[in-house]
Design a protein around this motif. Structure first.
Motif, PDB file in Angstrom:
ATOM      1  N   GLY A  72      50.482  38.966  36.995  1.00  0.00           N
ATOM      2  CA  GLY A  72      51.375  39.786  37.305  1.00  0.00           C
ATOM      3  C   GLY A  72      51.207  40.310  38.627  1.00  0.00           C
ATOM      4  N   ASP A  73      52.114  40.659  39.334  1.00  0.00           N
ATOM      5  CA  ASP A  73      52.125  40.981  40.776  1.00  0.00           C
ATOM      6  C   ASP A  73      51.001  42.457  40.938  1.00  0.00           C
ATOM      7  OD1 ASP A  73      53.517  38.968  41.726  1.00  0.00           O
ATOM      8  OD2 ASP A  73      55.131  40.314  41.792  1.00  0.00           O
ATOM      9  N   LYS A  74      50.962  43.049  39.920  1.00  0.00           N
ATOM     10  CA  LYS A  74      50.430  44.387  40.047  1.00  0.00           C
ATOM     11  C   LYS A  74      48.949  44.342  39.846  1.00  0.00           C
ATOM     12  CE  LYS A  74      49.825  48.616  37.131  1.00  0.00           C
ATOM     13  NZ  LYS A  74      50.569  49.412  36.019  1.00  0.00           N
ATOM     14  N   VAL A  75      48.659  43.374  38.840  1.00  0.00           N
ATOM     15  CA  VAL A  75      47.159  43.152  38.544  1.00  0.00           C
ATOM     16  C   VAL A  75      46.586  42.236  39.910  1.00  0.00           C
ATOM     17  CG1 VAL A  75      45.449  42.085  37.185  1.00  0.00           C
ATOM     18  CG2 VAL A  75      47.232  43.659  36.220  1.00  0.00           C
ATOM     19  N   THR A  76      47.330  41.214  39.963  1.00  0.00           N
ATOM     20  CA  THR A  76      47.001  40.262  41.047  1.00  0.00           C
ATOM     21  C   THR A  76      46.614  40.885  42.404  1.00  0.00           C
ATOM     22  OG1 THR A  76      48.279  38.336  40.121  1.00  0.00           O
ATOM     23  CG2 THR A  76      47.726  38.180  42.422  1.00  0.00           C
ATOM     24  N   ILE A  92      40.239  32.564  43.499  1.00  0.00           N
ATOM     25  CA  ILE A  92      38.843  33.258  43.633  1.00  0.00           C
ATOM     26  C   ILE A  92      38.298  34.095  42.097  1.00  0.00           C
ATOM     27  CG2 ILE A  92      37.226  34.853  44.440  1.00  0.00           C
ATOM     28  CD1 ILE A  92      38.845  34.443  47.064  1.00  0.00           C
ATOM     29  N   ALA A  93      39.280  34.703  41.440  1.00  0.00           N
ATOM     30  CA  ALA A  93      38.890  35.338  40.105  1.00  0.00           C
ATOM     31  C   ALA A  93      38.755  34.127  39.059  1.00  0.00           C
ATOM     32  CB  ALA A  93      40.299  36.072  39.666  1.00  0.00           C
ATOM     33  N   GLY A  94      39.327  33.072  39.255  1.00  0.00           N
ATOM     34  CA  GLY A  94      39.189  31.916  38.017  1.00  0.00           C
ATOM     35  C   GLY A  94      37.891  31.372  38.471  1.00  0.00           C
ATOM     36  N   CYS A 124      28.761  42.342  32.248  1.00  0.00           N
ATOM     37  CA  CYS A 124      29.071  42.429  33.490  1.00  0.00           C
ATOM     38  C   CYS A 124      30.435  42.025  33.993  1.00  0.00           C
ATOM     39  CB  CYS A 124      27.889  42.032  34.358  1.00  0.00           C
ATOM     40  SG  CYS A 124      26.280  42.765  34.113  1.00  0.00           S
ATOM     41  N   TRP A 125      30.785  41.167  33.396  1.00  0.00           N
ATOM     42  CA  TRP A 125      32.048  40.620  33.689  1.00  0.00           C
ATOM     43  C   TRP A 125      33.375  41.586  33.320  1.00  0.00           C
ATOM     44  CZ3 TRP A 125      34.439  37.404  36.910  1.00  0.00           C
ATOM     45  CH2 TRP A 125      35.672  36.838  36.659  1.00  0.00           C
ATOM     46  N   ILE A 126      33.015  42.172  32.019  1.00  0.00           N
ATOM     47  CA  ILE A 126      33.872  43.101  31.708  1.00  0.00           C
ATOM     48  C   ILE A 126      34.102  44.586  32.433  1.00  0.00           C
ATOM     49  CG2 ILE A 126      34.660  44.549  29.563  1.00  0.00           C
ATOM     50  CD1 ILE A 126      35.137  41.200  29.223  1.00  0.00           C
ATOM     51  N   ILE A 127      32.687  44.833  32.739  1.00  0.00           N
ATOM     52  CA  ILE A 127      32.840  46.076  33.598  1.00  0.00           C
ATOM     53  C   ILE A 127      33.283  45.700  34.760  1.00  0.00           C
ATOM     54  CG2 ILE A 127      31.189  47.783  34.783  1.00  0.00           C
ATOM     55  CD1 ILE A 127      29.103  47.338  32.377  1.00  0.00           C
ATOM     56  N   VAL A 128      33.184  44.572  35.669  1.00  0.00           N
ATOM     57  CA  VAL A 128      33.527  44.636  36.903  1.00  0.00           C
ATOM     58  C   VAL A 128      35.091  44.136  36.845  1.00  0.00           C
ATOM     59  CG1 VAL A 128      33.858  42.769  38.811  1.00  0.00           C
ATOM     60  CG2 VAL A 128      31.444  43.551  37.889  1.00  0.00           C
ATOM     61  N   GLN A 129      35.508  43.550  35.739  1.00  0.00           N
ATOM     62  CA  GLN A 129      37.009  43.530  35.663  1.00  0.00           C
ATOM     63  C   GLN A 129      37.593  44.679  35.328  1.00  0.00           C
ATOM     64  OE1 GLN A 129      38.557  42.179  31.423  1.00  0.00           O
ATOM     65  NE2 GLN A 129      38.992  40.280  32.444  1.00  0.00           N
ATOM     66  N   LEU A 130      37.294  45.634  34.538  1.00  0.00           N
ATOM     67  CA  LEU A 130      37.743  47.047  34.445  1.00  0.00           C
ATOM     68  C   LEU A 130      37.925  47.590  35.929  1.00  0.00           C
ATOM     69  CD1 LEU A 130      36.314  48.008  31.165  1.00  0.00           C
ATOM     70  CD2 LEU A 130      38.761  47.836  31.630  1.00  0.00           C
ATOM     71  N   ALA A 131      36.939  47.506  36.581  1.00  0.00           N
ATOM     72  CA  ALA A 131      36.787  48.174  37.772  1.00  0.00           C
ATOM     73  C   ALA A 131      37.828  47.590  38.916  1.00  0.00           C
ATOM     74  CB  ALA A 131      35.375  48.107  38.378  1.00  0.00           C
ATOM     75  N   PHE A 132      38.085  46.315  38.747  1.00  0.00           N
ATOM     76  CA  PHE A 132      39.100  45.719  39.806  1.00  0.00           C
ATOM     77  C   PHE A 132      40.544  45.944  39.431  1.00  0.00           C
ATOM     78  CE2 PHE A 132      35.469  43.707  41.794  1.00  0.00           C
ATOM     79  CZ  PHE A 132      35.860  43.788  43.197  1.00  0.00           C
ATOM     80  N   ILE A 133      40.820  45.482  37.940  1.00  0.00           N
ATOM     81  CA  ILE A 133      42.085  45.530  37.474  1.00  0.00           C
ATOM     82  C   ILE A 133      42.547  46.533  36.936  1.00  0.00           C
ATOM     83  CG2 ILE A 133      42.010  43.120  37.193  1.00  0.00           C
ATOM     84  CD1 ILE A 133      41.988  43.227  34.379  1.00  0.00           C
TER      85      ILE A 133
END
Length: 133
Positions: free
Chosen positions: A41-45, A55-57, A95-104
């Protein structure tokens, strides 16, 4: 301290199964993000680094899929590094989950689910190291 002989090493089917599950899920997500098949979605992207799902992939593939693939191979084929790889893969997943939460900044049931899986991988890795001591 010497490395354990091959005869003392054993397969770890549970660790292999969890790692294969993680590797498959991460690789599927990475491919989906890279190809555009999986839309956030545009908001998260817009919240992704450089607004790039590619880059996320790639990051998902490198940080989660590759270590779990290496772990699955080590666990199936009596790899001496199974314990440390399990600890590493679990730590990277958390760590991936923590960074994911911080970004999205979006919550999903996948985040606590995979956090528990990461903790389980760390626990299994510690157990492997202890049984070899």
């Amino acid at each position: 301290m010497t490395a354990p002989s091959f005869d003392r090493l054993r397969r770890h089917p549970l660790i292999a199964g969890v790692a294969l599950f993680n590797a498959f899920g991460a690789a599927s997500g990475a491919i989906g993000l890279i190809t555009g098949w999986l839309s956030l979605g545009d908001k998260v992207t817009d919240r992704l680094p450089w607004g790039s799902p590619v880059i996320a992939g790639v990051a998902l593939g490198v940080i989660v899929a590759l270590p779990n693939t290496a772990l699955a191979i080590a666990a199936m084929f009596r790899g001496a590094r199974c314990g440390p790889l399990s600890i590493l893969a679990g730590t990277l997943l958390i760590c991936w989950i923590i960074v994911q939460l911080a970004f999205i900044r979006e919550f999903s049931f996948f985040q606590p689910f995979y956090t528990v899986i990461g903790l389980a991988q760390i626990w299994m890795g510690v157990r492997v190291l202890r049984e070899r001591s």
